[in-house]
Design an enzyme around this catalytic site. Sequence first.
Site, short mmCIF file in Angstrom:
data_model
loop_
_atom_site.label_atom_id
_atom_site.label_comp_id
_atom_site.label_asym_id
_atom_site.label_seq_id
_atom_site.Cartn_x
_atom_site.Cartn_y
_atom_site.Cartn_z
N ASP A 152 0.85 -1.19 0.00
CA ASP A 152 0.00 0.00 0.00
C ASP A 152 0.88 1.24 0.00
O ASP A 152 1.96 1.24 0.59
CB ASP A 152 -0.87 0.06 1.27
CG ASP A 152 -1.88 -1.07 1.33
OD1 ASP A 152 -2.34 -1.50 0.26
OD2 ASP A 152 -2.19 -1.52 2.46
N ASP A 160 -0.14 6.94 8.41
CA ASP A 160 0.33 5.56 8.69
C ASP A 160 1.59 5.62 9.52
O ASP A 160 1.75 4.92 10.51
CB ASP A 160 0.75 4.86 7.37
CG ASP A 160 -0.42 4.26 6.63
OD1 ASP A 160 -1.38 3.86 7.28
OD2 ASP A 160 -0.33 4.19 5.38
N GLU A 177 2.77 -3.70 10.52
CA GLU A 177 2.63 -3.67 9.07
C GLU A 177 3.66 -2.74 8.44
O GLU A 177 4.08 -2.93 7.31
CB GLU A 177 1.22 -3.21 8.66
CG GLU A 177 1.05 -3.27 7.16
CD GLU A 177 -0.24 -2.69 6.63
OE1 GLU A 177 -0.82 -1.81 7.27
OE2 GLU A 177 -0.66 -3.15 5.55
N GLU A 178 4.06 -1.75 9.20
CA GLU A 178 4.94 -0.72 8.64
C GLU A 178 6.42 -1.07 8.69
O GLU A 178 7.24 -0.30 8.20
CB GLU A 178 4.69 0.63 9.34
CG GLU A 178 3.24 1.11 9.29
CD GLU A 178 2.69 1.24 7.88
OE1 GLU A 178 3.44 1.61 6.96
OE2 GLU A 178 1.49 0.93 7.69
N ASP A 192 -1.42 -3.49 13.20
CA ASP A 192 -1.57 -2.68 12.00
C ASP A 192 -1.99 -1.31 12.52
O ASP A 192 -3.15 -1.11 12.89
CB ASP A 192 -2.63 -3.28 11.07
CG ASP A 192 -2.75 -2.49 9.78
OD1 ASP A 192 -2.14 -1.40 9.68
OD2 ASP A 192 -3.46 -2.95 8.87
N LEU A 252 -2.52 1.69 11.33
CA LEU A 252 -3.61 2.42 10.68
C LEU A 252 -4.06 1.64 9.45
O LEU A 252 -3.38 1.65 8.43
CB LEU A 252 -3.16 3.84 10.31
CG LEU A 252 -4.27 4.89 10.32
CD1 LEU A 252 -5.03 4.90 11.64
CD2 LEU A 252 -3.72 6.26 10.06
N ASP A 253 -5.18 0.97 9.61
CA ASP A 253 -5.69 0.12 8.54
C ASP A 253 -6.70 0.89 7.70
O ASP A 253 -7.45 1.71 8.22
CB ASP A 253 -6.36 -1.10 9.18
CG ASP A 253 -6.99 -1.98 8.16
OD1 ASP A 253 -6.26 -2.64 7.43
OD2 ASP A 253 -8.24 -2.00 8.06
N GLU A 304 -3.64 -8.65 10.79
CA GLU A 304 -4.99 -8.24 10.39
C GLU A 304 -6.00 -9.34 10.72
O GLU A 304 -6.94 -9.14 11.49
CB GLU A 304 -5.04 -7.89 8.89
CG GLU A 304 -4.28 -6.61 8.58
CD GLU A 304 -4.31 -6.20 7.12
OE1 GLU A 304 -4.48 -5.01 6.85
OE2 GLU A 304 -4.12 -7.07 6.24
O1 F6P Z 1 -5.03 -3.53 4.67
C1 F6P Z 1 -5.83 -3.82 3.84
C2 F6P Z 1 -7.06 -3.01 3.45
O2 F6P Z 1 -6.86 -1.62 3.37
C3 F6P Z 1 -8.28 -3.31 4.31
O3 F6P Z 1 -8.49 -2.39 5.33
C4 F6P Z 1 -9.39 -3.27 3.31
O4 F6P Z 1 -10.49 -4.07 3.69
C5 F6P Z 1 -8.73 -3.77 2.07
O5 F6P Z 1 -7.35 -3.52 2.19
C6 F6P Z 1 -9.21 -3.08 0.83
O6 F6P Z 1 -8.58 -3.63 -0.24
P1 F6P Z 1 -9.12 -3.37 -1.73
O7 F6P Z 1 -8.88 -1.92 -1.99
O8 F6P Z 1 -8.31 -4.28 -2.58
O9 F6P Z 1 -10.57 -3.72 -1.73
#
Ligand code: F6P
Length: 342
Positions: free
Chosen positions: A78, A84, A107-108, A126, A128-129, A285
């Site tokens: 990402d 983040d 995650e970072e 994680d 900041l998800d 996660e």
């Molecule tokens: O970390 C992963 C994440 O951002 C989740 O929070 C989220 O559900 C998913 O990815 C979204 O992924 P995509 O954009 O592929 O649907």
Amino acid sequence: MNKAYSTSIESSRIAHSIGTALDRFIKNNQDEFPYASGELSQLLRDIALASKVVNREVNKAGLIDIMGGIGSTNLAGDQQQKLDVLANIRFTRALTKGGEVCALVSEESESFVDLNNHGQYVIAIDPLDGSSNIDVNVSIGTIFSIYRRKSAPGTPIRSEDILQKGSEQVAAGYILYGSSTMLVYTTGHGVHGFTHETSLGEYFLSHPDMQIPEDGKIYSVNEGLYNSFEPAMKQYLQFCKDSSYTARYIGSLVADFHRNLLKGGVYIYPATSRDARGKLRLIYECNALAYLVEQAGGKASDGRRRILDIDPESLHQRSPFYVGSKNMVEKAESFIQRTAIN
Ligand code: F6P
């Protein structure tokens, strides 16, 4: 003071009780914790404190220069956002100061951090998800898992400390930075949700003993990826439509999970043709949410196996993720498993 007046005020709405603060709840329930020594309680308090700081920064995001990317990607692939990085710093600082944590997986960061101390706990986080939602004022979250270390305190951290099965978690939870900020956690004795009261700066118990409905009508999948799904998944999505389910997908795992926990539903990030293990990370996660959902009466699997039984092989390992209401997860699994046999 006039007694009648004081009694009438006490029973009126203006003096209604504000409820149980998180600190008091943790203290009252400390005896339920495995190895009740007070360290795990302190760890939960540290997480709560860091989350308040992150919450403050998330709330100011449009006002000061903390929106946008920093021009690099994290281990999950990402785009790393400034928030983040900031959230990672806040949680790392809060968790490393107290000495209860001996190692941290985030995650970072590419590898785990060995804090070189006598701490008894390993934490996977994680910070900041849902980072793609930061800049657009949509809910984001923090996810954490806490494990007991296996090696002797004071010795170098070993892979068996870090790569533990989800079933070995001693506590897990998330913070949802949404229309209100909530902290939801379990220590294996039910799931409890606390809402942040901004004027007092405290979390108060708002959702005791949360239970996910056994069934529901909401399915949460990124259907934009439809062409990359295996045929069984496509058939399941057709089943959802034929059953007049409602599609709800925020794209922030914590927010999608939280809604389904309250209302009943299933969140799926399946295998795709690009990645047979899907996108989400097992250790920081899926495991925490799997532990929470099971504690709330729901289910979590990779389509075939219980998430909490998976033996991790590496820190940033991915897994397909099916999580939510028990009957809905089992229905989705039945499609995946039927095709595997044929
Ligand atoms: O970390 C992963 C994440 O951002 C989740 O929070 C989220 O559900 C998913 O990815 C979204 O992924 P995509 O954009 O592929 O649907």
